[in-house]
Structures are given as C-alpha cells and as structure tokens.
Enzyme design. Sequence first.
Site, short mmCIF file in Angstrom:
data_model
loop_
_atom_site.label_atom_id
_atom_site.label_comp_id
_atom_site.label_asym_id
_atom_site.label_seq_id
_atom_site.Cartn_x
_atom_site.Cartn_y
_atom_site.Cartn_z
N PRO A 96 0.83 -1.19 0.00
CA PRO A 96 0.00 0.00 0.00
C PRO A 96 0.87 1.25 0.00
CG PRO A 96 -0.08 -1.14 2.14
CD PRO A 96 0.72 -2.00 1.22
N GLY A 100 4.25 3.49 5.22
CA GLY A 100 5.44 3.22 6.03
C GLY A 100 6.19 1.97 5.64
N LEU A 101 5.78 1.33 4.52
CA LEU A 101 6.47 0.10 4.10
C LEU A 101 7.42 0.35 2.93
CD1 LEU A 101 3.67 -2.63 4.40
CD2 LEU A 101 5.48 -2.07 6.02
N GLY A 102 7.70 1.59 2.62
CA GLY A 102 8.70 1.88 1.59
C GLY A 102 8.20 1.64 0.18
N SER A 103 6.90 1.84 -0.05
CA SER A 103 6.34 1.55 -1.37
C SER A 103 7.02 2.34 -2.49
CB SER A 103 4.83 1.79 -1.32
OG SER A 103 4.39 2.57 -2.36
N ALA A 105 10.10 3.55 -2.70
CA ALA A 105 11.46 3.04 -2.98
C ALA A 105 11.39 1.68 -3.63
CB ALA A 105 12.26 2.97 -1.68
N ALA A 106 10.39 0.87 -3.26
CA ALA A 106 10.27 -0.47 -3.87
C ALA A 106 9.87 -0.34 -5.33
CB ALA A 106 9.24 -1.30 -3.09
N ASP A 149 15.62 3.69 3.38
CA ASP A 149 14.67 2.90 2.58
C ASP A 149 15.34 2.33 1.34
OD1 ASP A 149 12.79 3.83 4.38
OD2 ASP A 149 11.29 4.30 2.86
O1 PMV Z 1 7.32 6.15 5.66
P1 PMV Z 1 8.49 5.48 5.01
O2 PMV Z 1 8.31 4.03 4.78
O3 PMV Z 1 8.93 6.14 3.75
O4 PMV Z 1 9.71 5.59 6.04
C1 PMV Z 1 10.29 6.84 6.31
C2 PMV Z 1 11.39 6.76 7.34
C3 PMV Z 1 11.80 8.12 7.91
O5 PMV Z 1 12.83 7.87 8.87
C4 PMV Z 1 10.63 8.79 8.61
C5 PMV Z 1 12.32 9.06 6.84
C6 PMV Z 1 13.67 8.70 6.29
O6 PMV Z 1 14.01 9.23 5.22
O7 PMV Z 1 14.43 7.93 6.91
#
Ligand code: PMV
Length: 313
Positions: A96, A100-103, A105-106, A149
């Site tokens: 999704p 917060g799962l790095g979608s 970047a994936a 990420d």
């Molecule tokens: O929300 P995500 O999955 O993109 O994770 C971000 C992680 C942070 O520490 C909040 C930002 C970062 O660039 O490290």
Amino acid sequence: MVTATAPGKIILFGEHAVVYGQPAIAAPVSQVRARADVAPYDGKGILLRAPDLGVEGWLDDAPPDDPLAAPLRYLLAMAPGKADRSFVVTVTSELPIASGLGSGAAIATAVIRAAGQYLGLEAELTPEVISALVYEVEKLHHGTPSGIDNTVIAFEQPVYFRRQTPENLIEPFAIGRPLTLLIADTGVRSNTRDVVGDVRRQWQADPQTFNAIFEACGILADRARVAIADGDLALVGQLMNANQRELERMTVSSPELERLVGAALQAGATGAKLSGGGRGGNMLALVEPGIVAQVQRALDRAGAVRVLRTTIG
Ligand code: PMV
C-alpha cells in the site's frame, strides 16, 4: 518481456531520528513486493502504466516528480545512447502507498531493475548504484530522506544504518534468535514528506528537546543491536516500547497506531511500535511464535486492515 521485483521494508528502530544522523535498524519484507514489467513497443516513445492506480502516460509528458517517470529518467541519464528506445513499463505493487512500508522506494527499485535489464545495463546496476538512483527519486518524494529505505530495499538485507558523510554507514547485524513480527496496517494513509517536514519544523522551533529525543532513539537503536545479537527478545521488546514513546513525543504517532500497539501488548506481544513515517501506516509487534494467532486476532479486532507475519533472521 523483462520482469523485476523489489521488497517492502520495516524500520525496527530509529525512524525520523535517522534523518538527523542517528543510527537505525531496518529489514526488508520480502513477501510483499513491487513489480515492474518492461515489454517492447512498436510505436515511438516510452509508455508508463500503473493499471491498479488507473495511470497511463508518456514518459516525455510526465512531471519531474512523477514516481514512475523519475526512476526511468535517472536510469536513462546513465545511458544516454539508449534514451530513444521504445518500450512499455507496467508497475504493480502489493505494497500500500503511504503506509510506512517503503512503497515508493520499492517501485523505483523494481522499475530501475526491469528497465535496466531490458536496456542491457545489468553489469552497471549493482545494488550500490540502484540504491543511489533510488535515493535521488526518494529526494523528490521525501525532501530530506535519510537513505535507509533505498538501502534496505536495493540490497534486500537487514541493515544497521547511519546517515553520515562522506559515506553512509551500512552494516549487517547479528541475529541471535529469529524475530517474529506482525506488521499491522492502520489503513490510514500518511505522506512521509509531510510528517518529515513537520518534525523538522518542530526541531527548528525547539532544537534542545528534539535533539534529546533523536539521541534517545539512537541509544535505543544501539542497545537493540546488542539485544538482537544476544537473542534477548524481552529486551528488544522493551526497547521497541521505549522507541514508540519517543515517537509519540515527536508527535508522529496517532490514535489508530496507538490502538493497535495497545491491543498487541495486551494480547501478549513482547513489544510494539509504529514503523516508518507514522501518523498512519503500519505498526510492528514482536511476538513469541506460540502466540502469533492470539496477537493477530487482537490486531484484527482493534481495526487492523491487514496483518502480515514476517521473520527476521
Ligand atoms: O514512511 P516510510 O516508509 O517512507 O519511512 C520513512 C522513514 C523516515 O525515517 C521517517 C524518513 C527517512 O528518510 O528515513
């Protein structure tokens, strides 16, 4: 046709503080992946498609920060001679977005791998190079990404990470006993760029308090690294709970996240915290393998829209 995929990721310790140079610990989630297919195309141009999102358009027409176009543009800049090739890139993802799962970047990693293979650039596209290209894409989405990420996702390895110059510190870490984790989605979407920007404003307004919070997170990540190596999961759980409290002080938690964290702990989880940007998205619960079903039921009852199980180590 050429196909490539890339995993999601979780941050076990240190999100947000990692942007300010504190260490963090993250791991890939290999069972949920983004996928890119690249196929030849008879006409002229590069067509980008994300059928699940109802998106289709030409690379040449896409805005500079388009999440499908940006990885391709950075890739083609590496191989200017191949920029006149015609092909279709189709992206699908089990991750999704804004959770917060790095979608982001994936998806970027999968696009670069698939298009890179299609263009015969495999030899140049080492995990280091892919990670660096994805970092450039992340800058468009996140403003000031730490780089964690793209590193975890491009290398698909658990990492102890510290943002630093001239080169980020990227180290594998020892795992004394496997960590069984449940990843539960609040269903609330949250834009990491906004949350990272808001933390920055708060840090600028009150550097003393926020520097102390970030340092506390760094100390927790370092202690967690040792506890994970020792297989001391009770301590790892306590450190996750302490990290969650620091994230609450940063104002990046939310009622939905705290509801899931509370439900997991009440059902016997060893520790629980949000993971990633926060204010929505996913949380993590560390559980003993024998009580996975019990904690999963509690998370479902507390409103989780999806619960995944993953094991690190
Ligand atoms: O929300 P995500 O999955 O993109 O994770 C971000 C992680 C942070 O520490 C909040 C930002 C970062 O660039 O490290």
